[in-house]
Scaffold this motif. Structure first.
Motif, PDB file in Angstrom:
ATOM      1  N   ASP A  17      22.267  28.912  69.256  1.00 23.09           N
ATOM      2  CA  ASP A  17      23.594  28.723  68.667  1.00 23.09           C
ATOM      3  C   ASP A  17      24.341  30.032  68.456  1.00 23.09           C
ATOM      4  OD1 ASP A  17      23.239  26.000  68.592  1.00 23.09           O
ATOM      5  OD2 ASP A  17      22.435  25.994  66.551  1.00 23.09           O
ATOM      6  N   SER A  18      23.627  31.135  68.233  1.00 23.86           N
ATOM      7  CA  SER A  18      24.289  32.387  67.862  1.00 23.86           C
ATOM      8  C   SER A  18      24.253  33.463  68.942  1.00 23.86           C
ATOM      9  CB  SER A  18      23.652  32.956  66.586  1.00 23.86           C
ATOM     10  OG  SER A  18      22.284  33.259  66.810  1.00 23.86           O
ATOM     11  N   GLN A  19      23.508  33.262  70.028  1.00 19.29           N
ATOM     12  CA  GLN A  19      23.367  34.302  71.049  1.00 19.29           C
ATOM     13  C   GLN A  19      23.888  33.818  72.399  1.00 19.29           C
ATOM     14  OE1 GLN A  19      19.260  35.592  71.153  1.00 19.29           O
ATOM     15  NE2 GLN A  19      19.615  37.128  69.583  1.00 19.29           N
ATOM     16  N   ARG A  20      24.819  34.580  72.951  1.00 18.40           N
ATOM     17  CA  ARG A  20      25.305  34.334  74.312  1.00 18.40           C
ATOM     18  C   ARG A  20      24.780  35.447  75.208  1.00 18.40           C
ATOM     19  NH1 ARG A  20      31.079  32.044  75.794  1.00 18.40           N
ATOM     20  NH2 ARG A  20      29.825  30.200  75.356  1.00 18.40           N
ATOM     21  N   VAL A  21      24.151  35.065  76.310  1.00 14.12           N
ATOM     22  CA  VAL A  21      23.476  36.011  77.198  1.00 14.12           C
ATOM     23  C   VAL A  21      24.215  36.077  78.529  1.00 14.12           C
ATOM     24  CG1 VAL A  21      21.321  36.565  78.386  1.00 14.12           C
ATOM     25  CG2 VAL A  21      21.262  35.542  76.102  1.00 14.12           C
ATOM     26  N   GLN A  22      24.371  37.292  79.021  1.00 20.32           N
ATOM     27  CA  GLN A  22      24.909  37.501  80.367  1.00 20.32           C
ATOM     28  C   GLN A  22      23.891  38.306  81.167  1.00 20.32           C
ATOM     29  OE1 GLN A  22      29.111  38.753  81.079  1.00 20.32           O
ATOM     30  NE2 GLN A  22      28.219  40.481  82.165  1.00 20.32           N
ATOM     31  N   GLU A  69      29.432  34.208  65.769  1.00 15.27           N
ATOM     32  CA  GLU A  69      29.417  33.716  64.388  1.00 15.27           C
ATOM     33  C   GLU A  69      29.197  32.204  64.367  1.00 15.27           C
ATOM     34  OE1 GLU A  69      32.248  33.653  60.376  1.00 15.27           O
ATOM     35  OE2 GLU A  69      32.951  34.579  62.238  1.00 15.27           O
ATOM     36  N   VAL A  70      28.208  31.788  63.594  1.00 15.83           N
ATOM     37  CA  VAL A  70      27.858  30.369  63.492  1.00 15.83           C
ATOM     38  C   VAL A  70      28.042  29.920  62.048  1.00 15.83           C
ATOM     39  CG1 VAL A  70      26.024  28.658  63.755  1.00 15.83           C
ATOM     40  CG2 VAL A  70      26.239  30.513  65.407  1.00 15.83           C
ATOM     41  N   GLN A  71      28.632  28.757  61.874  1.00 16.03           N
ATOM     42  CA  GLN A  71      28.827  28.175  60.550  1.00 16.03           C
ATOM     43  C   GLN A  71      28.117  26.829  60.474  1.00 16.03           C
ATOM     44  OE1 GLN A  71      33.099  27.931  60.123  1.00 16.03           O
ATOM     45  NE2 GLN A  71      33.190  29.860  59.007  1.00 16.03           N
ATOM     46  N   THR A  72      27.496  26.573  59.323  1.00 16.47           N
ATOM     47  CA  THR A  72      26.903  25.269  59.045  1.00 16.47           C
ATOM     48  C   THR A  72      27.756  24.584  57.991  1.00 16.47           C
ATOM     49  OG1 THR A  72      24.671  26.074  59.552  1.00 16.47           O
ATOM     50  CG2 THR A  72      24.850  24.052  58.265  1.00 16.47           C
ATOM     51  N   ARG A  73      28.361  23.483  58.366  1.00 16.92           N
ATOM     52  CA  ARG A  73      29.231  22.743  57.460  1.00 16.92           C
ATOM     53  C   ARG A  73      28.531  21.463  57.010  1.00 16.92           C
ATOM     54  NH1 ARG A  73      35.118  23.080  60.618  1.00 16.92           N
ATOM     55  NH2 ARG A  73      35.079  25.350  61.005  1.00 16.92           N
ATOM     56  N   VAL A  74      28.588  21.191  55.720  1.00 15.50           N
ATOM     57  CA  VAL A  74      27.974  19.992  55.155  1.00 15.50           C
ATOM     58  C   VAL A  74      29.049  18.920  55.009  1.00 15.50           C
ATOM     59  CG1 VAL A  74      26.714  19.027  53.201  1.00 15.50           C
ATOM     60  CG2 VAL A  74      26.238  21.363  53.962  1.00 15.50           C
ATOM     61  N   GLN A  75      28.768  17.748  55.573  1.00 13.38           N
ATOM     62  CA  GLN A  75      29.708  16.632  55.551  1.00 13.38           C
ATOM     63  C   GLN A  75      29.071  15.433  54.856  1.00 13.38           C
ATOM     64  OE1 GLN A  75      32.612  17.354  56.581  1.00 13.38           O
ATOM     65  NE2 GLN A  75      32.482  18.832  58.245  1.00 13.38           N
ATOM     66  N   VAL A  76      29.916  14.541  54.353  1.00 17.36           N
ATOM     67  CA  VAL A  76      29.462  13.311  53.704  1.00 17.36           C
ATOM     68  C   VAL A  76      30.231  12.143  54.316  1.00 17.36           C
ATOM     69  CG1 VAL A  76      29.195  12.054  51.538  1.00 17.36           C
ATOM     70  CG2 VAL A  76      28.987  14.553  51.568  1.00 17.36           C
ATOM     71  N   ALA A  77      29.511  11.080  54.649  1.00 14.48           N
ATOM     72  CA  ALA A  77      30.156   9.899  55.224  1.00 14.48           C
ATOM     73  C   ALA A  77      29.488   8.644  54.676  1.00 14.48           C
ATOM     74  CB  ALA A  77      30.071   9.924  56.747  1.00 14.48           C
ATOM     75  N   SER A  78      30.296   7.620  54.468  1.00 12.78           N
ATOM     76  CA  SER A  78      29.797   6.320  54.004  1.00 12.78           C
ATOM     77  C   SER A  78      30.410   5.228  54.861  1.00 12.78           C
ATOM     78  CB  SER A  78      30.154   6.086  52.532  1.00 12.78           C
ATOM     79  OG  SER A  78      29.549   7.067  51.705  1.00 12.78           O
ATOM     80  N   ALA A  79      29.659   4.150  55.051  1.00 11.51           N
ATOM     81  CA  ALA A  79      30.173   3.054  55.873  1.00 11.51           C
ATOM     82  C   ALA A  79      29.465   1.761  55.493  1.00 11.51           C
ATOM     83  CB  ALA A  79      29.976   3.356  57.355  1.00 11.51           C
ATOM     84  N   GLU A  80      30.145   0.678  55.783  1.00  7.12           N
ATOM     85  CA  GLU A  80      29.561  -0.658  55.617  1.00  7.12           C
ATOM     86  C   GLU A  80      29.503  -1.326  56.978  1.00  7.12           C
ATOM     87  OE1 GLU A  80      30.517  -4.899  53.348  1.00  7.12           O
ATOM     88  OE2 GLU A  80      31.178  -2.995  52.457  1.00  7.12           O
ATOM     89  N   ILE A  81      28.355  -1.885  57.288  1.00  3.98           N
ATOM     90  CA  ILE A  81      28.135  -2.460  58.613  1.00  3.98           C
ATOM     91  C   ILE A  81      28.774  -3.843  58.696  1.00  3.98           C
ATOM     92  CG2 ILE A  81      26.375  -3.255  60.239  1.00  3.98           C
ATOM     93  CD1 ILE A  81      24.512  -1.111  59.089  1.00  3.98           C
ATOM     94  N   ARG A  82      29.567  -4.045  59.746  1.00  7.97           N
ATOM     95  CA  ARG A  82      30.169  -5.347  60.011  1.00  7.97           C
ATOM     96  C   ARG A  82      29.592  -5.966  61.281  1.00  7.97           C
ATOM     97  NH1 ARG A  82      31.871  -7.145  55.322  1.00  7.97           N
ATOM     98  NH2 ARG A  82      33.306  -5.689  54.289  1.00  7.97           N
ATOM     99  N   ILE A 121      27.069  22.004  63.070  1.00  9.89           N
ATOM    100  CA  ILE A 121      27.031  23.400  63.508  1.00  9.89           C
ATOM    101  C   ILE A 121      28.333  23.707  64.241  1.00  9.89           C
ATOM    102  CG2 ILE A 121      25.724  25.148  64.750  1.00  9.89           C
ATOM    103  CD1 ILE A 121      24.240  23.771  62.417  1.00  9.89           C
ATOM    104  N   TRP A 122      29.035  24.740  63.757  1.00 11.15           N
ATOM    105  CA  TRP A 122      30.302  25.175  64.349  1.00 11.15           C
ATOM    106  C   TRP A 122      30.180  26.632  64.767  1.00 11.15           C
ATOM    107  CZ3 TRP A 122      35.118  22.373  64.447  1.00 11.15           C
ATOM    108  CH2 TRP A 122      35.007  21.058  63.971  1.00 11.15           C
ATOM    109  N   ARG A 123      30.847  26.976  65.857  1.00 10.58           N
ATOM    110  CA  ARG A 123      30.808  28.349  66.365  1.00 10.58           C
ATOM    111  C   ARG A 123      32.186  28.712  66.902  1.00 10.58           C
ATOM    112  NH1 ARG A 123      26.648  28.434  70.586  1.00 10.58           N
ATOM    113  NH2 ARG A 123      28.275  27.435  71.820  1.00 10.58           N
ATOM    114  N   ASP A 124      32.695  29.848  66.415  1.00 11.11           N
ATOM    115  CA  ASP A 124      34.017  30.325  66.840  1.00 11.11           C
ATOM    116  C   ASP A 124      35.086  29.258  66.639  1.00 11.11           C
ATOM    117  OD1 ASP A 124      32.765  32.665  67.593  1.00 11.11           O
ATOM    118  OD2 ASP A 124      32.538  32.057  69.687  1.00 11.11           O
ATOM    119  N   GLY A 125      34.950  28.497  65.544  1.00 12.63           N
ATOM    120  CA  GLY A 125      35.946  27.482  65.230  1.00 12.63           C
ATOM    121  C   GLY A 125      35.824  26.198  66.022  1.00 12.63           C
TER     122      GLY A 125
END
Length: 283
Positions: free
Chosen positions: A149-154, A170-183, A230-234
């Protein structure tokens, strides 16, 4: 008879005589000094004016013709990079990608022999990006890929030599929350809540011992999941791990929390601290 002289006729002469007598020797010296200073200033000012005028800068505009920018870019001896980026499709291999691009496998084998290059280039993940610098004759000059995730090789070929350049990203770890009801289905409910399939599959894996997701799911079941992205460079890279989750199936609630056990390994535990994943799955 002589006419007597008027008093007014003798007054100017008497005044001049009196003024002459009042001037002392020092007064005449001061007057002479002031006169000399005035004469010197009058002599210096014209010369100073001419010197300033002589020192005035004259501006001359010169037009210089430059060669076109394209001509500079295409100057002899300068190799122009021609990167072609490919996103890996399901079932695609490095050999297939190189064949589609007309790249000789002999060049690819040189890169695969470089330490640390074989695994990321042969175990390709769907959606991964590979970039190839291809010469005019179809020869492979360089390849670029993400080692993690953080290393680009040439890796660049120079004859039989391989040069490696590693760039940290640059790598960012974002925490998300989601809820749903199954139909209708788990995946339809998850998609409506903004969850990706990878997170839903992990959710089913976490509760796989207690819930049979093929037969036990009912309309009205609901779930809440706290998960990482996981997000990288936006830009979004991939779904991360589930941090915590609850699932209500047919009125019964199950919970799982990610926690490091005594051996240091991460696992999922319920509210009582018991492992959620048992040693075997329910048949």
């Amino acid at each position: 008879m002589r006419r007597p002289q008027s008093a007014t006729g003798t007054a100017p002469a008497a005044s001049l005589a009196t003024l002459w007598q009042r001037f002392s020797h020092e007064h005449w010296l001061i007057a002479a000094l002031l006169l000399a200073i005035v004469v010197m200033v009058m002599a210096i000012v014209p010369g100073l004016t001419r010197a300033v005028q002589a020192a005035t800068t004259t501006r001359v505009d010169v037009v210089v013709q430059l060669p076109p920018r394209d001509a500079l870019a295409a100057s002899p001896g300068t190799a122009q990079t021609q990167w072609q980026t490919v996103k890996v499709a399901a079932g695609q291999t490095l050999g297939q990608i190189c064949a589609n691009l007309g790249i000789a496998m002999a060049d690819v084998y040189k890169l695969l022999d470089y330490p640390g290059a074989r695994k990321p280039l042969t175990q390709l993940q769907v959606g991964a990006e590979l970039a190839f610098d291809i010469g005019d004759g179809g020869n492979l000059r360089a390849i670029r890929f993400d080692r993690d995730d953080s290393q680009r090789v040439q890796l660049r070929l120079d004859g039989d030599r391989v040069d490696q350049v590693v760039s940290q990203r640059e790598v960012q770890t974002r925490v998300q929350v989601a809820s749903a009801e199954i139909r209708s289905s788990l995946f339809a409910a998850g998609a409506a809540a903004g969850l990706r399939d990878a997170t839903l599959l992990e959710l089913a894996n976490v509760f796989g011992y207690d819930i049979d997701f093929a037969q036990d799911i009912r309309s009205g079941d609901r779930f809440t999941v706290v998960y990482e992205e996981i997000w990288r460079d936006g830009e979004f890279v991939r779904s991360g791990d589930i941090v915590a989750a609850t699932f209500v199936n047919q009125g019964r609630e199950y919970a799982a929390y990610r926690y490091a056990g005594s051996d240091g390994k991460l696992g999922y535990y319920d509210e009582e601290g018991r492992p959620v994943k048992k040693s075997f799955l329910r048949m």
